[in-house]
Design a protein around this motif. Structure first.
Motif, PDB file in Angstrom:
ATOM      1  N   ARG A 115      -1.149  18.359  -8.286  1.00  0.00           N
ATOM      2  CA  ARG A 115      -2.335  17.609  -8.720  1.00  0.00           C
ATOM      3  C   ARG A 115      -2.016  16.136  -8.898  1.00  0.00           C
ATOM      4  N   VAL A 116      -0.916  15.844  -9.564  1.00  0.00           N
ATOM      5  CA  VAL A 116      -0.595  14.439  -9.852  1.00  0.00           C
ATOM      6  C   VAL A 116      -0.232  13.685  -8.577  1.00  0.00           C
ATOM      7  N   LYS A 117       0.596  14.289  -7.728  1.00  0.00           N
ATOM      8  CA  LYS A 117       1.062  13.575  -6.544  1.00  0.00           C
ATOM      9  C   LYS A 117      -0.016  13.430  -5.476  1.00  0.00           C
ATOM     10  N   TYR A 118      -0.789  14.494  -5.256  1.00  0.00           N
ATOM     11  CA  TYR A 118      -1.731  14.459  -4.141  1.00  0.00           C
ATOM     12  C   TYR A 118      -3.174  14.215  -4.537  1.00  0.00           C
ATOM     13  N   ALA A 119      -3.579  14.596  -5.721  1.00  0.00           N
ATOM     14  CA  ALA A 119      -4.986  14.444  -6.099  1.00  0.00           C
ATOM     15  C   ALA A 119      -5.218  13.185  -6.919  1.00  0.00           C
ATOM     16  N   ASP A 120      -4.409  12.976  -7.947  1.00  0.00           N
ATOM     17  CA  ASP A 120      -4.654  11.859  -8.857  1.00  0.00           C
ATOM     18  C   ASP A 120      -4.079  10.547  -8.359  1.00  0.00           C
ATOM     19  N   GLY A 121      -2.971  10.592  -7.659  1.00  0.00           N
ATOM     20  CA  GLY A 121      -2.277   9.363  -7.324  1.00  0.00           C
ATOM     21  C   GLY A 121      -2.453   8.871  -5.920  1.00  0.00           C
ATOM     22  N   SER A 122      -3.278   9.526  -5.140  1.00  0.00           N
ATOM     23  CA  SER A 122      -3.424   9.062  -3.764  1.00  0.00           C
ATOM     24  C   SER A 122      -4.098   7.698  -3.732  1.00  0.00           C
ATOM     25  N   VAL A 123      -3.732   6.925  -2.751  1.00  0.00           N
ATOM     26  CA  VAL A 123      -4.176   5.540  -2.672  1.00  0.00           C
ATOM     27  C   VAL A 123      -5.688   5.425  -2.629  1.00  0.00           C
ATOM     28  N   ASN A 124      -6.361   6.298  -1.892  1.00  0.00           N
ATOM     29  CA  ASN A 124      -7.810   6.190  -1.778  1.00  0.00           C
ATOM     30  C   ASN A 124      -8.541   6.784  -2.978  1.00  0.00           C
ATOM     31  N   ARG A 125      -7.822   7.345  -3.942  1.00  0.00           N
ATOM     32  CA  ARG A 125      -8.460   7.965  -5.101  1.00  0.00           C
ATOM     33  C   ARG A 125      -8.003   7.338  -6.419  1.00  0.00           C
ATOM     34  N   LEU A 126      -7.503   6.131  -6.385  1.00  0.00           N
ATOM     35  CA  LEU A 126      -6.996   5.527  -7.610  1.00  0.00           C
ATOM     36  C   LEU A 126      -8.071   5.431  -8.691  1.00  0.00           C
ATOM     37  N   SER A 127      -9.299   5.178  -8.292  1.00  0.00           N
ATOM     38  CA  SER A 127     -10.353   5.066  -9.290  1.00  0.00           C
ATOM     39  C   SER A 127     -10.764   6.431  -9.832  1.00  0.00           C
ATOM     40  N   GLU A 128     -10.498   7.498  -9.086  1.00  0.00           N
ATOM     41  CA  GLU A 128     -10.898   8.832  -9.512  1.00  0.00           C
ATOM     42  C   GLU A 128      -9.778   9.589 -10.216  1.00  0.00           C
ATOM     43  N   GLY A 129      -8.574   9.038 -10.246  1.00  0.00           N
ATOM     44  CA  GLY A 129      -7.416   9.737 -10.780  1.00  0.00           C
ATOM     45  C   GLY A 129      -7.564  10.115 -12.245  1.00  0.00           C
ATOM     46  N   ASN A 130      -6.836  11.135 -12.633  1.00  0.00           N
ATOM     47  CA  ASN A 130      -6.864  11.624 -14.003  1.00  0.00           C
ATOM     48  C   ASN A 130      -5.522  11.299 -14.642  1.00  0.00           C
ATOM     49  N   SER A 131      -5.483  10.264 -15.450  1.00  0.00           N
ATOM     50  CA  SER A 131      -4.219   9.861 -16.068  1.00  0.00           C
ATOM     51  C   SER A 131      -3.742  10.896 -17.081  1.00  0.00           C
ATOM     52  N   GLY A 132      -4.623  11.748 -17.546  1.00  0.00           N
ATOM     53  CA  GLY A 132      -4.229  12.818 -18.462  1.00  0.00           C
ATOM     54  C   GLY A 132      -3.260  13.790 -17.804  1.00  0.00           C
ATOM     55  N   ASN A 133      -3.447  14.050 -16.503  1.00  0.00           N
ATOM     56  CA  ASN A 133      -2.520  14.918 -15.779  1.00  0.00           C
ATOM     57  C   ASN A 133      -1.125  14.303 -15.732  1.00  0.00           C
ATOM     58  N   LEU A 134      -1.060  13.000 -15.488  1.00  0.00           N
ATOM     59  CA  LEU A 134       0.229  12.323 -15.439  1.00  0.00           C
ATOM     60  C   LEU A 134       0.906  12.345 -16.800  1.00  0.00           C
ATOM     61  N   ALA A 135       0.152  12.105 -17.848  1.00  0.00           N
ATOM     62  CA  ALA A 135       0.716  12.137 -19.202  1.00  0.00           C
ATOM     63  C   ALA A 135       1.230  13.533 -19.537  1.00  0.00           C
ATOM     64  N   GLN A 136       0.468  14.556 -19.166  1.00  0.00           N
ATOM     65  CA  GLN A 136       0.895  15.931 -19.411  1.00  0.00           C
ATOM     66  C   GLN A 136       2.158  16.243 -18.605  1.00  0.00           C
ATOM     67  N   LEU A 137       2.182  15.831 -17.341  1.00  0.00           N
ATOM     68  CA  LEU A 137       3.352  16.066 -16.504  1.00  0.00           C
ATOM     69  C   LEU A 137       4.583  15.370 -17.078  1.00  0.00           C
ATOM     70  N   LEU A 138       4.424  14.154 -17.558  1.00  0.00           N
ATOM     71  CA  LEU A 138       5.557  13.431 -18.141  1.00  0.00           C
ATOM     72  C   LEU A 138       6.091  14.159 -19.372  1.00  0.00           C
ATOM     73  N   ARG A 139       5.199  14.658 -20.228  1.00  0.00           N
ATOM     74  CA  ARG A 139       5.648  15.414 -21.410  1.00  0.00           C
ATOM     75  C   ARG A 139       6.409  16.675 -21.013  1.00  0.00           C
ATOM     76  N   VAL A 140       5.843  17.431 -20.090  1.00  0.00           N
ATOM     77  CA  VAL A 140       6.462  18.686 -19.662  1.00  0.00           C
ATOM     78  C   VAL A 140       7.794  18.404 -18.962  1.00  0.00           C
ATOM     79  N   TRP A 141       7.816  17.395 -18.099  1.00  0.00           N
ATOM     80  CA  TRP A 141       9.026  17.070 -17.348  1.00  0.00           C
ATOM     81  C   TRP A 141      10.128  16.545 -18.268  1.00  0.00           C
TER      82      TRP A 141
END
Length: 180
Positions: free
Chosen positions: A43-69
């Motif tokens: 989700r983070v690499k392909y859905a939230d962070g893709s170049v054409n979807r920067l405005s649609e990205g969900n930063s909550g997924n990245l924050a959750q991934l960082l905590r888990v990682w």
């Protein structure tokens, strides 16, 4: 077509029907059913962070991934005994190391392209010679002050890639079962 390509194609689907004739959302469903840390990575690499979807990205997924990682890297570091933890200062230093390795490995995994050549491996001005910064690989070198930490970052980038590959294989199996 690999699973990640199918997942990316599903993300841009305009047909949300799910019946015996429409399969655009099958890859997203398979990724969700495969359910592990790989689903969040996907989700983070392909859905939230893709170049054409920067405005649609969900930063909550990245924050959750960082905590888990960060927790996973800390557990890995303790298990593999990257640092001794005899005193309070040692424990604090070890936790700092784990956090830095987690943050750097995740950042590198999410965007590990060489900045100078844009990941092409070809030097920008001439477009005929290999890029000197990445030696033509297109991958940015892991930058950090110490070789010990750099090796641990590379190790964890490999772990992230392995998690994504395992998740993709599991989701592809689930996707294949659904289509039969």
């Amino acid at each position: 077509m690999g699973f990640s390509e199918q997942f990316i194609a599903s993300l841009s689907s305009r047909d949300l029907r799910d019946d015996e004739f429409h399969h655009d959302l099958d890859a997203i469903g398979a990724a969700a059913r495969a359910g592990d840390l790989g689903a969040l990575l996907c989700r983070v690499k392909y859905a939230d962070g893709s170049v054409n979807r920067l405005s649609e990205g969900n930063s909550g997924n990245l924050a959750q991934l960082l905590r888990v990682w960060t927790a996973k890297v800390g557990e890995t570091g303790r298990t593999r005994r990257w640092a001794k933890a005899n005193t309070a200062w040692d424990i604090q230093a070890a936790n700092t190391l784990y956090r830095r390795v987690a943050e750097a490995s995740l950042a590198h995994w999410l965007d590990g392209k060489c900045k100078r050549c844009g990941g092409t491996g070809i030097a920008p001005p001439s477009r005929r010679v290999a890029c000197a910064a990445c030696q033509g690989s297109g991958d940015a070198p892991v930058s950090c002050p110490g070789s010990f930490e750099r090796e641990k970052i590379k190790e964890m980038v490999g772990e992230l890639e392995g998690l994504l590959q395992t998740h993709g294989a599991r989701a592809a199996r689930l996707l294949g079962r659904r289509r039969r």
